[in-house]
Scaffold this active site. Structure first.
Site, PDB file in Angstrom:
ATOM      1  N   HIS A 120      27.462  37.275  53.585  1.00 49.87           N
ATOM      2  CA  HIS A 120      27.264  36.257  54.632  1.00 49.87           C
ATOM      3  C   HIS A 120      26.351  35.146  54.148  1.00 49.87           C
ATOM      4  O   HIS A 120      26.545  33.980  54.506  1.00 49.87           O
ATOM      5  CB  HIS A 120      26.693  36.894  55.900  1.00 49.87           C
ATOM      6  CG  HIS A 120      27.754  37.475  56.794  1.00 49.87           C
ATOM      7  ND1 HIS A 120      27.469  38.282  57.861  1.00 49.87           N
ATOM      8  CD2 HIS A 120      29.102  37.346  56.768  1.00 49.87           C
ATOM      9  CE1 HIS A 120      28.611  38.629  58.453  1.00 49.87           C
ATOM     10  NE2 HIS A 120      29.609  38.083  57.804  1.00 49.87           N
TER      11      HIS A 120
ATOM     12  N   ARG B 105      34.223  38.493  84.753  1.00 46.33           N
ATOM     13  CA  ARG B 105      33.408  39.681  84.397  1.00 46.33           C
ATOM     14  C   ARG B 105      34.195  40.757  83.662  1.00 46.33           C
ATOM     15  O   ARG B 105      33.813  41.920  83.642  1.00 46.33           O
ATOM     16  CB  ARG B 105      32.728  40.286  85.627  1.00 46.33           C
ATOM     17  CG  ARG B 105      31.794  39.328  86.301  1.00 46.33           C
ATOM     18  CD  ARG B 105      30.668  40.044  87.019  1.00 46.33           C
ATOM     19  NE  ARG B 105      29.693  39.074  87.465  1.00 46.33           N
ATOM     20  CZ  ARG B 105      29.768  38.402  88.613  1.00 46.33           C
ATOM     21  NH1 ARG B 105      30.761  38.619  89.429  1.00 46.33           N
ATOM     22  NH2 ARG B 105      28.834  37.532  88.918  1.00 46.33           N
TER      23      ARG B 105
ATOM     24  N   LYS C 278      38.277  52.982  59.870  1.00 47.76           N
ATOM     25  CA  LYS C 278      37.515  52.186  60.825  1.00 47.76           C
ATOM     26  C   LYS C 278      37.394  52.937  62.154  1.00 47.76           C
ATOM     27  O   LYS C 278      36.325  52.983  62.758  1.00 47.76           O
ATOM     28  CB  LYS C 278      38.176  50.821  61.033  1.00 47.76           C
ATOM     29  CG  LYS C 278      37.490  49.977  62.078  1.00 47.76           C
ATOM     30  CD  LYS C 278      36.871  48.749  61.524  1.00 47.76           C
ATOM     31  CE  LYS C 278      35.933  48.091  62.524  1.00 47.76           C
ATOM     32  NZ  LYS C 278      35.906  46.651  62.398  1.00 47.76           N
TER      33      LYS C 278
ATOM     34  N   LYS D 113      34.269  44.402  68.275  1.00 44.59           N
ATOM     35  CA  LYS D 113      33.244  43.365  68.095  1.00 44.59           C
ATOM     36  C   LYS D 113      33.866  42.030  68.461  1.00 44.59           C
ATOM     37  O   LYS D 113      34.931  41.683  67.954  1.00 44.59           O
ATOM     38  CB  LYS D 113      32.768  43.313  66.640  1.00 44.59           C
ATOM     39  CG  LYS D 113      31.715  44.347  66.302  1.00 44.59           C
ATOM     40  CD  LYS D 113      31.130  44.058  64.939  1.00 44.59           C
ATOM     41  CE  LYS D 113      30.103  45.107  64.563  1.00 44.59           C
ATOM     42  NZ  LYS D 113      29.629  44.920  63.168  1.00 44.59           N
TER      43      LYS D 113
ATOM     44  N   GLU E 245      38.074  43.265  52.151  1.00 44.72           N
ATOM     45  CA  GLU E 245      37.734  44.212  53.231  1.00 44.72           C
ATOM     46  C   GLU E 245      38.418  45.560  52.982  1.00 44.72           C
ATOM     47  O   GLU E 245      37.862  46.616  53.289  1.00 44.72           O
ATOM     48  CB  GLU E 245      38.136  43.658  54.601  1.00 44.72           C
ATOM     49  CG  GLU E 245      37.422  42.377  55.006  1.00 44.72           C
ATOM     50  CD  GLU E 245      35.969  42.569  55.457  1.00 44.72           C
ATOM     51  OE1 GLU E 245      35.482  43.723  55.496  1.00 44.72           O
ATOM     52  OE2 GLU E 245      35.308  41.545  55.733  1.00 44.72           O
TER      53      GLU E 245
ATOM     54  N   ARG F 232      27.773  52.726  61.814  1.00 48.37           N
ATOM     55  CA  ARG F 232      28.723  51.605  61.705  1.00 48.37           C
ATOM     56  C   ARG F 232      28.240  50.539  60.716  1.00 48.37           C
ATOM     57  O   ARG F 232      29.040  49.755  60.207  1.00 48.37           O
ATOM     58  CB  ARG F 232      28.994  51.006  63.095  1.00 48.37           C
ATOM     59  CG  ARG F 232      30.100  49.969  63.077  1.00 48.37           C
ATOM     60  CD  ARG F 232      30.615  49.620  64.456  1.00 48.37           C
ATOM     61  NE  ARG F 232      31.585  48.538  64.390  1.00 48.37           N
ATOM     62  CZ  ARG F 232      32.343  48.145  65.391  1.00 48.37           C
ATOM     63  NH1 ARG F 232      32.244  48.753  66.566  1.00 48.37           N
ATOM     64  NH2 ARG F 232      33.194  47.144  65.248  1.00 48.37           N
TER      65      ARG F 232
ATOM     66  N   ASN G 222      29.349  47.169  56.917  1.00 47.60           N
ATOM     67  CA  ASN G 222      28.819  45.882  56.464  1.00 47.60           C
ATOM     68  C   ASN G 222      28.598  45.874  54.957  1.00 47.60           C
ATOM     69  O   ASN G 222      27.936  44.972  54.427  1.00 47.60           O
ATOM     70  CB  ASN G 222      27.496  45.565  57.175  1.00 47.60           C
ATOM     71  CG  ASN G 222      27.706  45.370  58.669  1.00 47.60           C
ATOM     72  OD1 ASN G 222      28.742  44.880  59.082  1.00 47.60           O
ATOM     73  ND2 ASN G 222      26.729  45.778  59.463  1.00 47.60           N
TER      74      ASN G 222
ATOM     75  N   HIS H 201      35.830  34.082  53.572  1.00 45.49           N
ATOM     76  CA  HIS H 201      34.949  35.200  53.927  1.00 45.49           C
ATOM     77  C   HIS H 201      35.118  36.390  52.971  1.00 45.49           C
ATOM     78  O   HIS H 201      34.139  36.962  52.499  1.00 45.49           O
ATOM     79  CB  HIS H 201      35.243  35.635  55.372  1.00 45.49           C
ATOM     80  CG  HIS H 201      34.548  36.896  55.789  1.00 45.49           C
ATOM     81  ND1 HIS H 201      33.208  36.939  56.099  1.00 45.49           N
ATOM     82  CD2 HIS H 201      35.015  38.170  55.916  1.00 45.49           C
ATOM     83  CE1 HIS H 201      32.883  38.186  56.414  1.00 45.49           C
ATOM     84  NE2 HIS H 201      33.952  38.954  56.318  1.00 45.49           N
TER      85      HIS H 201
ATOM     86  N   GLU I  20      27.113  50.142  66.799  1.00 40.80           N
ATOM     87  CA  GLU I  20      26.373  49.930  65.559  1.00 40.80           C
ATOM     88  C   GLU I  20      24.890  50.305  65.685  1.00 40.80           C
ATOM     89  O   GLU I  20      24.005  49.540  65.316  1.00 40.80           O
ATOM     90  CB  GLU I  20      26.531  48.477  65.086  1.00 40.80           C
ATOM     91  CG  GLU I  20      26.224  48.348  63.598  1.00 40.80           C
ATOM     92  CD  GLU I  20      26.676  47.019  62.990  1.00 40.80           C
ATOM     93  OE1 GLU I  20      27.882  46.755  62.988  1.00 40.80           O
ATOM     94  OE2 GLU I  20      25.814  46.285  62.513  1.00 40.80           O
TER      95      GLU I  20
ATOM     96  N   HIS J   4      28.461  42.707  53.021  1.00 43.16           N
ATOM     97  CA  HIS J   4      28.385  41.595  53.960  1.00 43.16           C
ATOM     98  C   HIS J   4      26.997  40.961  54.045  1.00 43.16           C
ATOM     99  O   HIS J   4      26.879  39.809  54.452  1.00 43.16           O
ATOM    100  CB  HIS J   4      28.818  42.050  55.358  1.00 43.16           C
ATOM    101  CG  HIS J   4      30.303  42.234  55.475  1.00 43.16           C
ATOM    102  ND1 HIS J   4      30.999  43.167  54.730  1.00 43.16           N
ATOM    103  CD2 HIS J   4      31.240  41.597  56.228  1.00 43.16           C
ATOM    104  CE1 HIS J   4      32.290  43.103  55.049  1.00 43.16           C
ATOM    105  NE2 HIS J   4      32.450  42.158  55.952  1.00 43.16           N
TER     106      HIS J   4
HETATM  107  N1  GLY Z   1      33.471  44.401  60.550  1.00 48.46           N
HETATM  108  C1  GLY Z   1      32.525  45.428  60.672  1.00 48.46           C
HETATM  109  C2  GLY Z   1      32.569  46.126  61.980  1.00 48.46           C
HETATM  110  O1  GLY Z   1      33.463  45.919  62.763  1.00 48.46           O
HETATM  111  O2  GLY Z   1      31.688  46.900  62.268  1.00 48.46           O
END
Ligand code: GLY
Length: 370
Positions: free
Chosen positions: A263, A132, A238, A154, A196, A252, A256, A275, A248, A259
């Site tokens: 994607h 947990r 960031k 993330k 990025e 946030r 993207n 990527h 997000e 992306h």
């Molecule tokens: N890679 C985008 C984020 O971490 O929100």
């Protein structure tokens, strides 16, 4: 931000990600992995650590890190899995968790993610659910992971239906970015990571965008000062975004940028395309979309294409890609909500806005116009 000089003159910089009780430091510097053991020892997070790494990174740095942690008096073990995006799935997590359980890892123990984005995302996910939740730290070894995925919490794995469809938000307790490891990173991966980096400039920071153009030679030549400054700025940006919108809910999403279409391009390639290359193509596509709907001037497309190309990144959707599949992949992306596709569009360099008000015809044109 703090500066500190180690005994062997390794200048390091520390940025704090401020998330109340989940705050953590990002330490950046050339050769800093040598000091990770003593730092972890001082942090007192866990009584034993499992270093999780893929077979490739483990063969380069696994044994070395194991010795560094052991020399600092920490109990630790190295657990590996096969490299590549194909490993980023639930059964790898099950195998890693069973491995931890067999070795008697309990809730007082911790994980160290040693590797690129796949390793960081999977180790974070494993840490968030094993017993947990146990602490973990990130030691990113790819440029992409150093400037983006190791920061912000993330975590997750892919499903056959799409990337990162199962995961959690779970912050690391510290991030150690040793810029020296970039020397062994395959060139394509470094170039992919630059997409990025450019994303931050194009979407949030005009001065950084110009700085990247100015420092192109130094960056491509892995000049230590330029690399450290570049990574630090990405991490600062960031951290600022994540501090305001950890899960997000809104802001946030600007991270993207490139992306959404990226994607889809990556999926249409059967995940064969790097990527970062897909994100570069996606950034050009959304810039064109912004021009088409009258949001941006065509100079924005020109500037983005110029910088991407300066760093040897692709900007065109490969002509052989099936446009209908690309469109279908857009709809099943995680960023699509209730059938609405959210695009992060540039208004100008360093300023983006998020909209789901894009007509089908405009989407079709940017997917197929080139
Ligand atoms: N890679 C985008 C984020 O971490 O929100």
């Amino acid at each position: 931000m703090n500066h500190r000089t180690n005994s062997e003159d390794t200048v390091e910089q520390t940025i704090q990600v401020g998330l109340d009780e989940r705050s953590y430091p990002i330490t950046i510097g050339m050769g800093i992995n040598r000091y990770v053991g003593t730092r972890l020892q001082a942090m007192g997070l866990a009584k034993r650590y499992a270093i999780i790494s893929d077979d490739r990174v483990a063969s380069l740095y696994g044994q070395q890190l194991l010795e560094i942690l052991c020399d600092a008096g920490l109990a630790c073990e190295l657990i590996t899995f096969p490299h590549g995006e194909a490993s980023k799935r639930l059964d790898t997590i099950e195998q890693l968790a069973s491995n931890l359980a067999e070795r008697g890892f309990d809730r007082k123990d911790g994980l160290v993610a040693l590797g690129g984005g796949v390793t960081g995302d999977m180790t974070g996910f494993l840490a968030s659910i094993y017993m947990r939740g146990i602490p973990f730290i990130q030691i990113p070894t790819s440029l992409l992971a150093q400037v983006d995925s190791s920061v912000g919490g993330k975590t997750g794995v892919d499903l056959p239906q799409g990337k990162n469809l199962v995961g959690t938000f779970y912050q690391p307790r510290a991030v150690f970015i040793d810029t020296e490891v970039l020397k062994t990173l395959p060139r394509d991966e470094f170039i992919g990571g630059m997409a990025e980096v450019i994303k931050y400039g194009a979407s949030i920071d005009t001065d950084f965008f110009s700085w990247l153009a100015h420092k192109r030679e130094a960056i491509l030549g892995l000049e230590p000062q330029a690399i450290a400054t570049m990574i630090r700025r990405c991490c600062e940006l960031k951290a600022q975004v994540v501090e305001q919108d950890e899960r997000e809910g809104g802001l946030r999403r600007i991270l993207n940028f490139g992306h959404t279409i990226g994607h889809a391009v990556e999926a249409a390639s059967g995940y064969q395309l790097n990527h970062g290359f897909a994100v570069a193509i996606g950034m050009r596509a959304v810039a064109e979309l912004a021009v088409r709907i009258g949001m941006a001037d065509s100079s924005v497309v020109a500037a983005i294409v110029q910088l991407l190309q300066a760093f040897h990144l692709p900007t065109e959707i490969p002509p052989e890609f099936d446009r209908a599949s690309l469109r279908a992949y857009l709809s099943i992306d995680k960023k699509t909500v209730g059938g609405r596709i959210f695009f992060v569009l540039p208004e100008q360099i360093g300023k983006v806005c998020i909209t789901d008000q894009i007509g089908e015809e405009d989407i079709a044109t940017v997917l197929g116009a080139r």
